[in-house]
Design a protein around this motif. Sequence first.
Motif, PDB file in Angstrom:
ATOM      1  N   ALA A   1      -3.499 -33.532 -37.745  1.00  0.00           N
ATOM      2  CA  ALA A   1      -4.412 -34.101 -35.881  1.00  0.00           C
ATOM      3  C   ALA A   1      -4.704 -33.091 -35.535  1.00  0.00           C
ATOM      4  O   ALA A   1      -4.281 -32.804 -34.694  1.00  0.00           O
ATOM      5  CB  ALA A   1      -2.497 -34.610 -35.826  1.00  0.00           C
TER       6      ALA A   1
ATOM      7  N   THR B   1      -7.690 -31.181 -33.795  1.00  0.00           N
ATOM      8  CA  THR B   1      -8.857 -31.602 -32.292  1.00  0.00           C
ATOM      9  C   THR B   1      -9.031 -33.596 -32.891  1.00  0.00           C
ATOM     10  O   THR B   1     -10.389 -33.549 -32.773  1.00  0.00           O
ATOM     11  CB  THR B   1     -10.155 -30.709 -33.230  1.00  0.00           C
ATOM     12  OG1 THR B   1     -10.010 -30.246 -33.890  1.00  0.00           O
ATOM     13  CG2 THR B   1     -11.088 -31.421 -32.080  1.00  0.00           C
ATOM     14  N   GLN B   2      -7.844 -34.152 -32.111  1.00  0.00           N
ATOM     15  CA  GLN B   2      -7.850 -35.785 -32.083  1.00  0.00           C
ATOM     16  C   GLN B   2      -8.090 -35.909 -30.412  1.00  0.00           C
ATOM     17  O   GLN B   2      -7.588 -35.073 -29.080  1.00  0.00           O
ATOM     18  CB  GLN B   2      -6.686 -36.094 -32.222  1.00  0.00           C
ATOM     19  CG  GLN B   2      -6.247 -35.994 -33.588  1.00  0.00           C
ATOM     20  CD  GLN B   2      -5.043 -37.603 -34.350  1.00  0.00           C
ATOM     21  OE1 GLN B   2      -3.982 -37.506 -33.760  1.00  0.00           O
ATOM     22  NE2 GLN B   2      -5.076 -37.374 -35.829  1.00  0.00           N
TER      23      GLN B   2
ATOM     24  N   SER C   1      -4.592 -40.215 -27.189  1.00  0.00           N
ATOM     25  CA  SER C   1      -4.133 -41.380 -27.275  1.00  0.00           C
ATOM     26  C   SER C   1      -2.995 -41.532 -26.185  1.00  0.00           C
ATOM     27  O   SER C   1      -2.238 -40.794 -26.011  1.00  0.00           O
ATOM     28  CB  SER C   1      -4.264 -41.574 -29.063  1.00  0.00           C
ATOM     29  OG  SER C   1      -3.723 -40.303 -29.278  1.00  0.00           O
TER      30      SER C   1
ATOM     31  N   GLY D   1      -4.889 -35.128 -26.011  1.00  0.00           N
ATOM     32  CA  GLY D   1      -5.762 -35.158 -27.650  1.00  0.00           C
ATOM     33  C   GLY D   1      -5.125 -33.541 -28.123  1.00  0.00           C
ATOM     34  O   GLY D   1      -3.790 -33.503 -28.099  1.00  0.00           O
ATOM     35  N   THR D   2      -5.355 -33.267 -29.293  1.00  0.00           N
ATOM     36  CA  THR D   2      -4.496 -31.933 -30.189  1.00  0.00           C
ATOM     37  C   THR D   2      -5.534 -30.666 -29.692  1.00  0.00           C
ATOM     38  O   THR D   2      -6.789 -30.886 -30.002  1.00  0.00           O
ATOM     39  CB  THR D   2      -4.327 -32.676 -31.487  1.00  0.00           C
ATOM     40  OG1 THR D   2      -5.737 -33.144 -31.590  1.00  0.00           O
ATOM     41  CG2 THR D   2      -3.432 -33.919 -30.923  1.00  0.00           C
TER      42      THR D   2
ATOM     43  N   TYR E   1     -14.376 -34.881 -28.813  1.00  0.00           N
ATOM     44  CA  TYR E   1     -12.925 -34.508 -28.745  1.00  0.00           C
ATOM     45  C   TYR E   1     -12.049 -34.094 -28.916  1.00  0.00           C
ATOM     46  O   TYR E   1     -10.900 -33.872 -28.411  1.00  0.00           O
ATOM     47  CB  TYR E   1     -12.564 -35.293 -30.235  1.00  0.00           C
ATOM     48  CG  TYR E   1     -12.993 -36.270 -31.016  1.00  0.00           C
ATOM     49  CD1 TYR E   1     -13.603 -37.492 -29.808  1.00  0.00           C
ATOM     50  CD2 TYR E   1     -13.323 -37.343 -32.373  1.00  0.00           C
ATOM     51  CE1 TYR E   1     -13.942 -38.225 -30.956  1.00  0.00           C
ATOM     52  CE2 TYR E   1     -13.815 -37.682 -33.228  1.00  0.00           C
ATOM     53  CZ  TYR E   1     -14.143 -39.181 -32.619  1.00  0.00           C
ATOM     54  OH  TYR E   1     -14.228 -40.382 -33.274  1.00  0.00           O
TER      55      TYR E   1
END
Length: 312
Positions: free
Chosen positions: A76, A78-79, A82, A88-89, A275
């Motif tokens: 997961a 640099t997502q 959501s 994000g991450t 992102y």
Amino acid sequence: MSATLIPEAASGGTGAGPGAPSTASTMRRNFWRGVWRVMRRKPSRLAGAVILVGFAFMAIFGPMFYPDQLPDNANAITQPPSWEHWFGTDPQGRDVLALVITGSRYVLLSAAVTALITVVFGTGLGLFSGFKRGRWDTVLMRVTDMKLTIPGLPLLLVLATVWKFGNPLQMGLVLGLLGWGGVARAVRAQTLSLRERGFIEAARGLGLSTRHIIGKELLPSMAPYIAMNMLIAVTGAVYAQVGLFFLGVLPYESNNWGVMLNLAVFQAGAMITPYALGYLLAPLLAILLLTLGIVLVVDAMDEIFNPRLREE
């Protein structure tokens, strides 16, 4: 603004009759009713109080729900935002919202310590200097002027070679010792104005001690001004520490919002990678909300302690 509490201070410091306890309790009830009316008049003020309480709750209890070191997640990295990860991450796959929550304790605790030291030290020195005047005033104000000439950033650079500032109490102590000069100057000016008022002259004529006059007469009259300075000092401390960590002036020994901003820009590439934008926006939104809450509460306090505004 500070003169609005003078009648209460004068009546409270000159003695107590048989009905004094009931009168004091009635005054307290009326005060809190007035506070509630002022807060209810503008819903935004209630929202500001809720925001501050929410941040305090997040700093105290939020980190208890997460481990000291959030686990990395290679699946997961640099997502984008959501439902599972609202902001994000980060490049290690950690949830950004969790980082904001766990990093809030360092930021807010150090800001609270800074505000406490700034206001207590600056208020005490300003009150004593303005009331005593003469030689004491000259010496203490020269010390204050010398303190105001000390550049904070170079001093922090030097201290960073000795301290890692991994403890928020260390950060709060240093920022507080660097920030009391302006409060001392402002409180001294207020004290010079109040010391010539009738209730202070009456207290001196009765032979009351300096400690009694400062603690029972002057200090209550300046309580609104001091409270506002404390809230403003919190904002300044947050900006100072976040800015220092973002610039890389201080080593990354702890998780906080400034470190997040630095890593978001210089490691995750949030300025060029959509992102990673949540990684940058999350701490910025936290700082914005905290500042908004403080501004709204200060606006309410101004009306609470200002009878002219209450009458409008």
